[in-house]
Design a protein around this motif. Structure first.
Motif, PDB file in Angstrom:
ATOM      1  N   ARG A   1       0.808  -1.221   0.000  1.00 59.45           N
ATOM      2  CA  ARG A   1       0.000   0.000   0.000  1.00 59.45           C
ATOM      3  C   ARG A   1       0.843   1.274   0.000  1.00 59.45           C
ATOM      4  O   ARG A   1       0.377   2.307  -0.436  1.00 59.45           O
ATOM      5  N   TRP A   2       2.039   1.193   0.588  1.00 58.00           N
ATOM      6  CA  TRP A   2       2.806   2.422   0.822  1.00 58.00           C
ATOM      7  C   TRP A   2       4.027   2.600  -0.069  1.00 58.00           C
ATOM      8  O   TRP A   2       4.348   3.710  -0.454  1.00 58.00           O
ATOM      9  N   ARG A   3       4.790   1.504  -0.269  1.00 56.21           N
ATOM     10  CA  ARG A   3       6.126   1.719  -0.837  1.00 56.21           C
ATOM     11  C   ARG A   3       6.346   1.045  -2.189  1.00 56.21           C
ATOM     12  O   ARG A   3       7.403   1.141  -2.761  1.00 56.21           O
ATOM     13  N   TYR A   4       5.304   0.340  -2.655  1.00 58.98           N
ATOM     14  CA  TYR A   4       5.355  -0.190  -4.014  1.00 58.98           C
ATOM     15  C   TYR A   4       4.264   0.479  -4.847  1.00 58.98           C
ATOM     16  O   TYR A   4       3.241   0.903  -4.303  1.00 58.98           O
ATOM     17  N   PRO A   5       4.480   0.555  -6.147  1.00 60.02           N
ATOM     18  CA  PRO A   5       3.422   1.142  -6.981  1.00 60.02           C
ATOM     19  C   PRO A   5       2.259   0.162  -7.138  1.00 60.02           C
ATOM     20  O   PRO A   5       2.437  -1.053  -6.946  1.00 60.02           O
ATOM     21  N   SER A   6       1.094   0.683  -7.480  1.00 54.09           N
ATOM     22  CA  SER A   6      -0.036  -0.200  -7.795  1.00 54.09           C
ATOM     23  C   SER A   6      -0.721   0.350  -9.037  1.00 54.09           C
ATOM     24  O   SER A   6      -0.593   1.539  -9.342  1.00 54.09           O
ATOM     25  N   LEU A   7      -1.405  -0.542  -9.726  1.00 56.06           N
ATOM     26  CA  LEU A   7      -2.155  -0.125 -10.916  1.00 56.06           C
ATOM     27  C   LEU A   7      -3.593  -0.574 -10.744  1.00 56.06           C
ATOM     28  O   LEU A   7      -3.855  -1.758 -10.513  1.00 56.06           O
ATOM     29  N   SER A   8      -4.526   0.367 -10.816  1.00 54.32           N
ATOM     30  CA  SER A   8      -5.950   0.029 -10.642  1.00 54.32           C
ATOM     31  C   SER A   8      -6.740   0.401 -11.883  1.00 54.32           C
ATOM     32  O   SER A   8      -6.556   1.480 -12.444  1.00 54.32           O
ATOM     33  N   LEU A   9      -7.632  -0.519 -12.285  1.00 51.60           N
ATOM     34  CA  LEU A   9      -8.562  -0.240 -13.391  1.00 51.60           C
ATOM     35  C   LEU A   9      -9.819   0.369 -12.775  1.00 51.60           C
ATOM     36  O   LEU A   9     -10.383  -0.203 -11.844  1.00 51.60           O
ATOM     37  N   HIS A  10     -10.252   1.525 -13.297  1.00 49.16           N
ATOM     38  CA  HIS A  10     -11.362   2.228 -12.641  1.00 49.16           C
ATOM     39  C   HIS A  10     -12.694   2.105 -13.356  1.00 49.16           C
ATOM     40  O   HIS A  10     -13.741   2.115 -12.713  1.00 49.16           O
ATOM     41  N   GLY A  11     -12.670   2.042 -14.678  1.00 50.61           N
ATOM     42  CA  GLY A  11     -13.958   1.994 -15.355  1.00 50.61           C
ATOM     43  C   GLY A  11     -13.813   2.214 -16.839  1.00 50.61           C
ATOM     44  O   GLY A  11     -12.719   2.443 -17.354  1.00 50.61           O
ATOM     45  N   VAL A  12     -14.947   2.110 -17.523  1.00 50.29           N
ATOM     46  CA  VAL A  12     -14.960   2.281 -18.982  1.00 50.29           C
ATOM     47  C   VAL A  12     -16.088   3.251 -19.342  1.00 50.29           C
ATOM     48  O   VAL A  12     -17.270   2.939 -19.151  1.00 50.29           O
ATOM     49  N   GLU A  13     -15.710   4.428 -19.821  1.00 48.68           N
ATOM     50  CA  GLU A  13     -16.696   5.419 -20.272  1.00 48.68           C
ATOM     51  C   GLU A  13     -17.228   4.951 -21.629  1.00 48.68           C
ATOM     52  O   GLU A  13     -16.464   4.494 -22.476  1.00 48.68           O
ATOM     53  N   GLY A  14     -18.522   5.070 -21.809  1.00 46.55           N
ATOM     54  CA  GLY A  14     -19.104   4.702 -23.107  1.00 46.55           C
ATOM     55  C   GLY A  14     -19.583   3.267 -23.164  1.00 46.55           C
ATOM     56  O   GLY A  14     -20.258   2.869 -24.109  1.00 46.55           O
ATOM     57  N   ALA A  15     -19.249   2.478 -22.147  1.00 45.94           N
ATOM     58  CA  ALA A  15     -19.678   1.070 -22.140  1.00 45.94           C
ATOM     59  C   ALA A  15     -21.039   0.961 -21.468  1.00 45.94           C
ATOM     60  O   ALA A  15     -21.377   1.792 -20.626  1.00 45.94           O
ATOM     61  N   PHE A  16     -21.770  -0.053 -21.806  1.00 46.65           N
ATOM     62  CA  PHE A  16     -23.050  -0.297 -21.129  1.00 46.65           C
ATOM     63  C   PHE A  16     -22.764  -0.752 -19.702  1.00 46.65           C
ATOM     64  O   PHE A  16     -21.974  -1.665 -19.479  1.00 46.65           O
ATOM     65  N   SER A  17     -23.382  -0.091 -18.720  1.00 46.36           N
ATOM     66  CA  SER A  17     -23.089  -0.476 -17.343  1.00 46.36           C
ATOM     67  C   SER A  17     -24.341  -0.563 -16.484  1.00 46.36           C
ATOM     68  O   SER A  17     -24.256  -0.823 -15.297  1.00 46.36           O
ATOM     69  N   GLY A  18     -25.494  -0.331 -17.078  1.00 42.76           N
ATOM     70  CA  GLY A  18     -26.727  -0.345 -16.282  1.00 42.76           C
ATOM     71  C   GLY A  18     -27.215  -1.754 -16.017  1.00 42.76           C
ATOM     72  O   GLY A  18     -26.622  -2.728 -16.476  1.00 42.76           O
ATOM     73  N   PRO A  19     -28.301  -1.867 -15.231  1.00 42.13           N
ATOM     74  CA  PRO A  19     -28.886  -3.196 -15.031  1.00 42.13           C
ATOM     75  C   PRO A  19     -29.551  -3.673 -16.329  1.00 42.13           C
ATOM     76  O   PRO A  19     -29.722  -2.890 -17.259  1.00 42.13           O
ATOM     77  N   GLY A  20     -29.891  -4.932 -16.395  1.00 40.33           N
ATOM     78  CA  GLY A  20     -30.583  -5.441 -17.585  1.00 40.33           C
ATOM     79  C   GLY A  20     -29.612  -5.983 -18.604  1.00 40.33           C
ATOM     80  O   GLY A  20     -28.470  -6.304 -18.277  1.00 40.33           O
ATOM     81  N   ALA A  21     -30.048  -6.087 -19.848  1.00 41.85           N
ATOM     82  CA  ALA A  21     -29.264  -6.768 -20.871  1.00 41.85           C
ATOM     83  C   ALA A  21     -29.360  -6.027 -22.200  1.00 41.85           C
ATOM     84  O   ALA A  21     -29.980  -6.498 -23.153  1.00 41.85           O
ATOM     85  N   LYS A  22     -28.757  -4.843 -22.242  1.00 43.16           N
ATOM     86  CA  LYS A  22     -28.806  -4.034 -23.469  1.00 43.16           C
ATOM     87  C   LYS A  22     -27.875  -4.672 -24.510  1.00 43.16           C
ATOM     88  O   LYS A  22     -26.700  -4.920 -24.218  1.00 43.16           O
ATOM     89  N   THR A  23     -28.361  -4.913 -25.704  1.00 43.38           N
ATOM     90  CA  THR A  23     -27.552  -5.626 -26.712  1.00 43.38           C
ATOM     91  C   THR A  23     -26.899  -4.652 -27.678  1.00 43.38           C
ATOM     92  O   THR A  23     -27.155  -4.659 -28.881  1.00 43.38           O
ATOM     93  N   VAL A  24     -26.032  -3.797 -27.111  1.00 37.74           N
ATOM     94  CA  VAL A  24     -25.423  -2.748 -27.910  1.00 37.74           C
ATOM     95  C   VAL A  24     -23.951  -3.062 -28.183  1.00 37.74           C
ATOM     96  O   VAL A  24     -23.296  -3.746 -27.388  1.00 37.74           O
ATOM     97  N   ILE A  25     -23.445  -2.561 -29.304  1.00 42.99           N
ATOM     98  CA  ILE A  25     -21.996  -2.551 -29.543  1.00 42.99           C
ATOM     99  C   ILE A  25     -21.558  -1.097 -29.362  1.00 42.99           C
ATOM    100  O   ILE A  25     -21.881  -0.245 -30.200  1.00 42.99           O
ATOM    101  N   PRO A  26     -20.862  -0.775 -28.257  1.00 41.31           N
ATOM    102  CA  PRO A  26     -20.446   0.619 -28.080  1.00 41.31           C
ATOM    103  C   PRO A  26     -19.454   1.023 -29.166  1.00 41.31           C
ATOM    104  O   PRO A  26     -18.547   0.248 -29.507  1.00 41.31           O
ATOM    105  N   SER A  27     -19.643   2.233 -29.704  1.00 43.98           N
ATOM    106  CA  SER A  27     -18.814   2.651 -30.842  1.00 43.98           C
ATOM    107  C   SER A  27     -17.471   3.214 -30.398  1.00 43.98           C
ATOM    108  O   SER A  27     -16.488   3.163 -31.134  1.00 43.98           O
ATOM    109  N   LYS A  28     -17.461   3.789 -29.188  1.00 46.00           N
ATOM    110  CA  LYS A  28     -16.211   4.362 -28.679  1.00 46.00           C
ATOM    111  C   LYS A  28     -16.181   4.129 -27.170  1.00 46.00           C
ATOM    112  O   LYS A  28     -17.159   4.451 -26.483  1.00 46.00           O
TER     113      LYS A  28
END
Ligand SMILES: C[C@H](N)C(=O)N[C@@H](Cc1c[nH]cn1)C(=O)O
Ligand code: ZN
Ligand code: ZN
Length: 476
Positions: A308-335
């Motif tokens: 936590r303190w003396r080594y670097p870390s890499l975290s993935l936070h999220g994807v803008e433009g991707a479907f993230s809501g509940p349900g099952a949207k059948t989309v292909i995000p363009s960007k």
């Protein structure tokens, strides 16, 4: 000093409702710096602090920072600069805090409304910004008010610098601090920041190191608009597929960074440093409690703290433009725009780290032989900071902790980032101390962020006591 502190503490104890109301008003302002639409609320929060400080007799100004780089249609929120006391026989402490907050929506999983301070039967005060960093900022205002009401001479002069973009990389602040180092901040004898957390829930700490933060975006663009996956799936290349493959090449399940050239920059552990970890009160049980799970990477305390303190870390936070809501949207995000950050440590260099990241991402993408387009860039960067805790500023804070909590503090580093800590140190040449108010279970940046009433009230006493011990520290 003892009777003065006793009457200050008594005043704080009799002001719990009033101080809680002050925090409630602040939490009610959704000052989310990352959300452009909330910028008027961030400014409203600056105005709130301006009014509060004015009514406490401080001289205050709202310092504009100009347009937001890269978003020239958007004005940066002002920095609140204030002075309380101007007696050159007293020491002057420069306080820093931030009045912006991380985003929060009830639908993220909050049990209560994030911008409506809600107090449970245990005195836990839930609300976005309660611990990060509105509670601690208001702690300083509470200290001023309690001194006034108890009729106690204020022990030091205060300079205050409260910013509204910390959660977005402190845009514009570095320039201001450099510019004011020999002007508005010239009288500062030391700096105190209350914007981090205890290691556990029972023992206070003093913090002398932070990791830096480089925050990246990886954009993959393909079709000109989102598409129906039934009509187009199997016949077009999909940006999300490429992005996921690039993102999955950055780090493994155990947090090992896979980008060549990153770990090579990290300083080796010395025996002295190894020994430091032995004395720190930290248990895996407490860590599991803050995680709310048993998904820690390591089984032992030392490796966990080092991670936590003396080594670097890499975290993935999220994807803008991707479907993230509940349900099952059948989309292909363009960007899609993948967001990740690297927490940096000594002796990592910002530019060298950027170079390694860009090269790795571009190479991984090139190997996919995709017809989509890639763009990778750093949204913001900030340097790591490690200082010496052997200074009267830390001594004063350690004595205040003994007085308020009856224990000696742990001396810790912290995995989070406060980009301006290193700027203050370099620009003013003064010692910087991190004096946290909240605990490891406060959930900063998470759902159900909270500050315990005990930490708010005893923390207010701690901040005030620290100023009295600062005044009493011998000159060196
Ligand atoms: C430790 C501090 N309370 C905090 O939460 N800092 C943020 C600052 C940040 C945001 N982007 C880059 N730095 C953090 O550590 O995430
Ligand atoms: Zn913070
Ligand atoms: Zn934060």
């Amino acid at each position: 000093m003892a009777p003065l502190l006793d009457s200050f503490f008594k005043q704080v104890d009799s002001s719990v409702n009033h101080f809680t109301m002050r925090l409630r008003k602040a939490v009610a302002i959704p000052s989310i710096s990352a959300d452009d639409a909330r910028r008027p609320d961030v400014v409203r929060m600056a105005d709130f602090l301006y009014q509060e400080l004015k009514s406490l007799g401080a001289s205050v100004k709202l310092r504009p920072l100009g347009k937001q780089p890269g978003k020239e249609y958007l004005e940066l929120p002002p920095v609140v600069l204030a002075r309380y006391g101007n007696d050159n026989s007293k020491r002057t402490i420069l306080l820093y805090g931030h009045y912006d907050v991380q985003p929060a929506e009830k639908s993220d999983g909050w049990t209560t409304e994030p911008f409506d301070l809600t107090i449970d039967e245990k005195g836990q005060m839930f609300g976005r910004g309660a611990t990060d960093d509105k509670g601690p900022i208001l702690g300083w205002l509470n200290v001023i008010e309690a001194h006034q009401k108890a009729g106690i001479n204020f022990p030091v002069n205060l300079l205050m610098c409260f910013e509204g973009m910390e959660e977005y990389g402190s845009l514009g602040l570095e320039e201001l601090v450099k510019e004011e180092a020999k002007k508005f901040f010239a009288d500062a004898d030391a700096v105190c920041i209350s914007d981090n957390y205890w290691l556990g829930t029972e023992k206070p700490c003093l913090t002398y190191g932070l990791r830096g933060c480089n925050y990246y975006s990886v954009e993959v663009s393909g079709p000109s608009a989102d598409l129906h996956s039934g009509m187009f799936g199997g016949a077009t290349q999909e940006p999300m597929t490429d992005l996921v493959r690039v993102l999955s090449s950055l780090v493994d399940t155990n947090g090992k960074i896979q980008i060549p050239g990153i770990m090579e920059q990290v300083v080796a552990v010395t025996q002295d440093e190894e020994d430091l970890y032995a004395g720190i009160s930290f248990t895996m049980e407490a860590f599991h409690e803050s995680l709310g799970s048993k998904t820690a990477i390591f089984d032992d305390e030392k490796k966990t703290l080092m991670g936590r303190w003396r080594y670097p870390s890499l975290s993935l936070h999220g994807v803008e433009g991707a479907f993230s809501g509940p349900g099952a949207k059948t989309v292909i995000p363009s960007k899609v725009i993948g967001k990740f950050s690297i927490r940096t440590v000594p002796d990592m260099d910002i530019d060298e780290t950027n170079k390694c990241v860009f090269k790795h991402v571009e190479e991984k993408f090139a190997k996919l032989k995709s017809k989509s387009t890639l763009r990778v860039y750093a949204q913001h960067t900030g340097k790591w900071w490690v200082a010496s805790p052997k200074h009267w500023n830390f001594n004063a804070a350690a004595k205040a902790i003994v007085r308020v909590y009856g224990v000696d503090p742990d001396f810790t580093r912290e995995g989070g980032s406060i980009p301006v800590a290193v700027t203050f140190e370099e620009a003013t040449g003064k010692n910087v101390l991190l004096l946290p108010m909240g605990t490891s279970t406060d959930g900063a940046h998470s759902i159900n962020e909270k500050l315990d009433t005990r930490n708010y009230i005893e923390g207010t006493k701690l901040l005030g006591a620290y100023l009295h011990y600062v005044a009493a520290e011998p000159q060196r």
